[in-house]
Write a protein that holds these residues in place. Structure first.
Motif, PDB file in Angstrom:
ATOM      1  N   THR A 286       0.839  -1.196   0.000  1.00 26.59           N
ATOM      2  CA  THR A 286       0.000   0.000   0.000  1.00 26.59           C
ATOM      3  C   THR A 286       0.877   1.250   0.000  1.00 26.59           C
ATOM      4  N   GLY A 287       0.298   2.365  -0.435  1.00 26.20           N
ATOM      5  CA  GLY A 287       1.079   3.600  -0.513  1.00 26.20           C
ATOM      6  C   GLY A 287       2.279   3.432  -1.412  1.00 26.20           C
ATOM      7  N   ALA A 288       2.057   2.829  -2.589  1.00 26.60           N
ATOM      8  CA  ALA A 288       3.165   2.337  -3.409  1.00 26.60           C
ATOM      9  C   ALA A 288       3.563   3.253  -4.552  1.00 26.60           C
ATOM     10  N   ALA A 289       3.028   4.444  -4.612  1.00 20.71           N
ATOM     11  CA  ALA A 289       3.287   5.314  -5.767  1.00 20.71           C
ATOM     12  C   ALA A 289       4.664   5.959  -5.744  1.00 20.71           C
ATOM     13  N   LYS A 290       5.253   6.084  -4.559  1.00 22.25           N
ATOM     14  CA  LYS A 290       6.536   6.785  -4.463  1.00 22.25           C
ATOM     15  C   LYS A 290       7.230   6.402  -3.167  1.00 22.25           C
ATOM     16  N   GLY A 291       8.418   6.952  -2.965  1.00 25.34           N
ATOM     17  CA  GLY A 291       9.145   6.804  -1.713  1.00 25.34           C
ATOM     18  C   GLY A 291       9.409   5.368  -1.310  1.00 25.34           C
ATOM     19  N   ILE A 292       9.210   5.079  -0.040  1.00 26.87           N
ATOM     20  CA  ILE A 292       9.482   3.753   0.513  1.00 26.87           C
ATOM     21  C   ILE A 292       8.632   2.691  -0.173  1.00 26.87           C
ATOM     22  N   GLY A 293       7.368   3.011  -0.433  1.00 24.55           N
ATOM     23  CA  GLY A 293       6.485   2.045  -1.067  1.00 24.55           C
ATOM     24  C   GLY A 293       6.970   1.626  -2.442  1.00 24.55           C
ATOM     25  N   LEU A 294       7.324   2.580  -3.266  1.00 24.22           N
ATOM     26  CA  LEU A 294       7.783   2.274  -4.618  1.00 24.22           C
ATOM     27  C   LEU A 294       9.126   1.555  -4.594  1.00 24.22           C
ATOM     28  N   ALA A 295      10.021   1.951  -3.694  1.00 25.02           N
ATOM     29  CA  ALA A 295      11.307   1.270  -3.566  1.00 25.02           C
ATOM     30  C   ALA A 295      11.105  -0.192  -3.172  1.00 25.02           C
ATOM     31  N   THR A 296      10.131  -0.441  -2.309  1.00 24.27           N
ATOM     32  CA  THR A 296       9.827  -1.806  -1.898  1.00 24.27           C
ATOM     33  C   THR A 296       9.266  -2.614  -3.057  1.00 24.27           C
TER      34      THR A 296
END
Length: 242
Positions: A10-20
């Protein structure tokens, strides 16, 4: 990691979420990105060109029915759910005496209620499977508090309590739940800090730098796949909370 793993972030559009997402996808997992708003077409095309086993699902995890629908869609399309990363989060910083109730609750609803909603529906699936792992993204602020972040600290402290309770309840069906507590990480949130606040933060970090989203993604990957680890909060903060 098994190459046929199915993991929802979840919250995957940028930052930690996208890196994950990128880290897990690079290892062969099918990764579902939950985003609040659809990713721009050009950006999505570039992302899926590099990582073809990605799926995008738009939805607000703070809404109970939306959370249920997200898990149901994953099961309809993939038939299983091996991992859930609860990363969706917002901030609305203000000193406690100036903080309006609606701004307090908006952060609680996305960060804490959203994590609860997704955990509840994912856990039902994982318990039936008798396997699965949940990683919640907390924060060092949830451990120690921070001036101007009463709402954010409360939400992250709640996530830590939720993590430990989930771990105890889920263990009987071989499902694990852990949390990562990042310190100061280079994201859109920290990019808004002024030079004075940045310098003060760096002075409290023994490693004298902010962390990167990739470094938190590495910790999340570890927590997803370490089979004898549950109910733990892994602090990744460059030594800030020593």
């Amino acid at each position: 990691m098994s190459v046929d793993e199915v993991i929802l972030v979840t919250g995957a559009a940028k930052g930690i979420g996208l890196a994950t997402v990128k880290r897990l996808a690079a290892q062969g997992a099918s990764v579902i990105l939950n985003v609040h708003h659809e990713i721009e077409a050009a950006d999505w095309q570039a992302l899926t060109a590099e990582y073809p086993r990605l799926t995008q699902l738009v939805g607000d995890v703070s809404d109970d029915q939306t959370a249920a629908d997200l898990i149901e869609t994953v099961m309809t399309n993939f038939g299983r759910l091996d991992g859930l990363v609860n990363n969706a989060g917002v901030t609305h910083d203000q000193l406690l005496t100036r903080l309006h109730a609606e701004d307090f609750m908006s952060v609680i609803q996305t960060n804490l209620l959203g994590t609860f909603n997704m955990t509840k529906y994912a856990l039902k699936v994982m318990q039936r499977q008798r396997q699965g792992a949940i990683v919640n993204v907390a924060s060092v602020v949830g451990l120690h508090g921070n001036i101007g972040q009463a709402n954010y600290a409360a939400s992250k402290a709640g996530i830590i309590g939720l993590t430990k309770t989930t771990a105890k309840e889920a263990a009987r069906r071989q499902v694990r739940c852990n949390a990562v507590a990042p310190g100061m990480i280079t994201t859109a949130m920290t990019a808004q800090l002024n030079d004075r606040v940045t310098a003060a933060a760096l002075s409290d970090i023994p490693l004298k730098r902010f962390g990167t989203p990739d470094e938190i993604a590495q910790a999340i990957d570890f927590l997803l796949h370490q089979p004898y680890l549950t109910g733990q909060v892994l602090t990744v903060d460059g030594g800030m909370t020593i």
